[in-house]
Design an enzyme around this catalytic site. Structure first.
Site, PDB file in Angstrom:
ATOM      1  CD  GLU A 199      -3.010  -1.272   2.383  1.00 45.68           C
ATOM      2  OE1 GLU A 199      -2.555  -0.313   3.376  1.00 45.68           O
ATOM      3  OE2 GLU A 199      -3.605  -1.998   2.408  1.00 45.68           O
TER       4      GLU A 199
ATOM      5  CD  GLU B 224      -4.769  -7.977   1.716  1.00 49.33           C
ATOM      6  OE1 GLU B 224      -5.638  -7.067   2.131  1.00 49.33           O
ATOM      7  OE2 GLU B 224      -3.616  -7.837   1.848  1.00 49.33           O
TER       8      GLU B 224
HETATM    9  C1  XIL Z   1      -6.341  -6.210   8.156  1.00 52.00           C
HETATM   10  C2  XIL Z   1      -6.839  -7.260   9.160  1.00 52.00           C
HETATM   11  O1  XIL Z   1      -7.766  -8.125   8.590  1.00 52.00           O
HETATM   12  C3  XIL Z   1      -7.678  -6.999  10.479  1.00 52.00           C
HETATM   13  O2  XIL Z   1      -7.612  -7.967  11.333  1.00 52.00           O
HETATM   14  C4  XIL Z   1      -7.018  -5.812  10.983  1.00 52.00           C
HETATM   15  O3  XIL Z   1      -7.414  -4.960  11.949  1.00 52.00           O
HETATM   16  C5  XIL Z   1      -6.363  -4.544  10.068  1.00 52.00           C
HETATM   17  O4  XIL Z   1      -5.650  -5.001   9.031  1.00 52.00           O
HETATM   18  N1  XIL Z   1      -5.140  -4.637   3.682  1.00 52.00           N
HETATM   19  C6  XIL Z   1      -4.049  -5.446   4.171  1.00 52.00           C
HETATM   20  C7  XIL Z   1      -4.505  -6.229   5.284  1.00 52.00           C
HETATM   21  O5  XIL Z   1      -3.177  -5.493   3.520  1.00 52.00           O
HETATM   22  O6  XIL Z   1      -3.211  -6.426   6.196  1.00 52.00           O
HETATM   23  C8  XIL Z   1      -5.785  -5.717   6.096  1.00 52.00           C
HETATM   24  O7  XIL Z   1      -5.795  -6.612   7.112  1.00 52.00           O
HETATM   25  C9  XIL Z   1      -6.729  -5.305   5.343  1.00 52.00           C
HETATM   26  C10 XIL Z   1      -6.288  -4.183   4.348  1.00 52.00           C
END
Ligand code: XIL
Length: 624
Positions: free
Chosen positions: A339, A456
């Site tokens: 990111e 994701e």
């Molecule tokens: C999220 C997790 O799922 C949550 O449990 C945590 O509170 C915040 O992070 N992008 C990413 C992930 O790369 O690591 C994130 O995961 C969601 C957005």
């Protein structure tokens, strides 16, 4: 070659039993989800108060001023901070690696959001706090009903607790802890990873707390065991050890421990599931002290040179620590940088993970721009295990300026031999983006010649009605159609979680399974109509050729039409298998598909059932 026909959602197909043959469908009833075995319950009418004030702060008493049932409740006064609240120690009440539910009522006199949370201390002695649920009270009782929780055996000092805004008095009543009822998963539906076998790996993200739920883990094994990402446990926040860094880090060598990832690492080693490491360099979930002198919370920000050394040592310590302590875990991929680009295709604002603007970045604060990305990949390349692929990972990757920024960066890193792939997070919503906008970004990333992983995927919907879930299913289906079209460029599709209730966006039910482990319309939509793809390897002399094909309509002399289970006899079992396939409760491999396609029209549908019956009547072959 068209490998995949556009999937249409056939409303109610599951309940339509073809040709009158009844195949039982195990629906989850209200009884299945009702409260399980109660292990502790109090209505606060009389007796000892087992609750204590968090960190010894606040006064607890039984009060008759308010009661949800009976005539009294637990009353907490003398709170001055949001985190002050009543807590119950679970170490002697609950067992690790088991799933429980907590139910209670809570009230404040004026408008307040009351949070129900769990605290535990990890093996390295660090305390952690996870919110389980929230309820609003404005002089009325907020209900917490059957909220699930669990903890692993490597944690201690486990508390369930309530908290709300500073200073407000709080009432709690009818508090119950119960064993969560075990609801079995649907064993008879197709396996997602099998459906897409030959196209790409199917994986998911899990958290340590999920390990305690047998049904949750059954779903992981059945559908997603080709790639696991840890939801949080390998992020800098979880891995970095501040005390050890201060003690022996010489200001340049951040120390790490894997206490919080340990249970997940052992699970992946034991079940031989390849892991996507997530993530090394990120503006979020990374403590500010990592960027500060003396690894201290209130130190000054360090300079670029120091940060480069810290970055190299951090990556080295993570890679080497995992390789030596968990030699049986296969890290096949790592998200090196996460990111780093905004939707406008620019670097983030300089900032800190603690600042109000959670979008700002301490990396940019130290480096002035995104020039930290390249060294991160250099170090990752230097220390990653052999064969481990390195990815740049981002969300909103379909925003045009962001797509371009990622593409340009990736091409540059590719030329330098530092990157292997692009991770498209794909946190989508039914309203945005469209599948065609998404396809554009995927097309651009595929054109880099790098690997693409969907890292994701989840699709939220605020409309949780049947129609809302059908719309969600449609976008899931359309997005998977895009994946199939680009299967040659995609090595893995990872869904960000398994059941809705455990998702980071739980209230907008973004996943394929519901909180009772049952497949949602979205699940059926993505397994629908995927043509089996088989990989055949032919070895001639010293040359090995691998060919990927989808099923063809050519009649294979070795296949008996109608013998769907390929046991050499056409009988009732074959019809049942065919029917189950059509209601998506079974999968067929390529050869079975050929045997089931009675009219050889490259589609398996109700016509094949009719033809199967005709054949059976004709041959009088009805034996089971
Ligand atoms: C999220 C997790 O799922 C949550 O449990 C945590 O509170 C915040 O992070 N992008 C990413 C992930 O790369 O690591 C994130 O995961 C969601 C957005």
């Amino acid at each position: 070659m068209k490998r995949h026909t556009t999937k249409k959602l056939l409303a109610g197909l599951l309940s339509t039993v073809l040709l009158g043959t009844s195949i039982p469908f195990a629906a989850v009833t209200a009884e299945d989800t009702a409260t399980g075995n109660v292990i502790y319950s109090t209505d606060f009418e009389s007796g000892d108060i087992l609750f204590t004030g968090r960190d010894g702060i606040g006064t607890l008493s039984l009060s008759t001023a308010q009661a949800y049932s009976g005539s009294s409740s637990l009353y907490m006064t003398d709170r001055t901070k949001g985190w002050h609240g009543p807590q119950l120690l679970l170490d002697d009440i609950c067992e690790p690696n088991k799933e429980y539910t907590v139910s209670a009522y809570a009230m404040t006199a004026w408008y307040n959001t009351i949070k129900l949370s769990i605290e535990y201390t990890d093996a390295a002695g660090e305390r952690h706090y996870d919110n389980l649920s929230s309820g609003v009270s404005n002089g009325n009782w907020a209900e917490f009903s059957n909220i699930k929780f669990s903890f692993t055996d490597d944690v201690t000092n486990v508390y369930i607790y309530f908290e709300c805004n500073d200073g407000a008095d709080m009432y709690i009543d009818d508090f119950t802890l119960a064993e969560a009822p075990v609801i079995p998963i649907q064993e008879d539906i197709a396996s997602l990873k099998d459906v897409y076998s030959g196209y790409f790996k199917i994986g998911t993200a899990i958290m340590a707390s999920n390990l305690a739920s047998p049904s949750f883990m059954d779903l992981v094994e059945k559908h997603f065991n080709e790639s696991i990402t840890f939801g949080n446990e390998l992020k800098p926040d979880y891995v970095l050890d501040q005390a050890a860094s201060q003690e022996k880090g010489n200001d340049v060598n951040p120390q790490v421990n894997f206490a919080q990832a340990d249970a997940l690492l052992k699970y992946c080693a034991e079940h031989k599931i390849p892991v996507r490491g997530h993530t090394l360099v990120w503006h979020s979930q990374t403590p500010d002290w990592f960027f500060k002198e003396g690894f201290s919370d209130d130190g000054a920000w360090v300079d670029k040179d120091t940060m480069l050394q810290r970055m190299e040592n951090y990556i080295k310590n993570v890679m080497e620590g995992l390789a030596t302590q968990y030699p049986d875990v296969e890290f096949y991929a790592w998200d090196v940088v996460n990111e780093a680009w905004t939707d406008n295709g620019t670097p983030r604002e300089a900032g800190s993970s603690k600042s109000e603007d959670s979008n700002s970045s301490a990396w940019v604060r130290i480096f002035g721009d995104n020039s930290f990305i390249e060294p991160a990949f250099e170090y990752a390349r230097k220390y990653a295990p052999a064969g481990c692929k390195l990815y740049y990972n981002d969300f909103n990757e379909y925003m045009p300026s962001k797509t371009t920024a990622i593409y340009d960066m990736a091409m540059d890193l590719k030329e330098k031999g530092l990157i292997d792939g692009i991770g498209m997070q794909s946190h989508l919503d039914v309203g945005f983006p469209t599948a065609s906008a998404y396809r554009k970004a995927l097309d651009k990333f595929a054109s880099t010649g790098l690997d693409v992983q969907i890292t994701e995927l989840d699709i939220t919907t605020s409309d949780t009605s049947e129609t809302g879930l059908q719309n969600q299913a449609q976008l899931y289906s359309d997005i998977f159609d895009v994946y199939v079209d680009y299967a040659d460029s995609i090595s893995a599709v990872v869904i960000w979680g398994v059941t809705d209730d455990q998702s980071w966006r739980a209230s907008r039910v973004p996943l394929l399974f519901d909180e009772n482990f049952q497949a949602k319309p979205a699940f059926y939509s993505v397994i629908d109509d995927v043509e089996p793809k088989v990989t055949t390897t032919t070895t001639t002399g010293t040359t090995t050729t691998t060919t990927e094909t989808t099923t063809t309509t050519t009649t294979d002399p070795d296949i008996i039409l109608g013998d769907v289970d390929l046991d050499g006899i056409v009988r009732l079992n074959d019809l049942i298998l065919l029917q189950k396939y059509l209601i998506r409760k079974e999968t067929l491999n390529a050869e079975q598909g050929k045997a089931a396609d009675m009219n050889q029209d490259d589609q398996i549908n109700v016509v094949d059932i009719i033809l199967w019956e005709r054949l059976a009547i004709f041959t009088q072959n009805w034996d089971a």
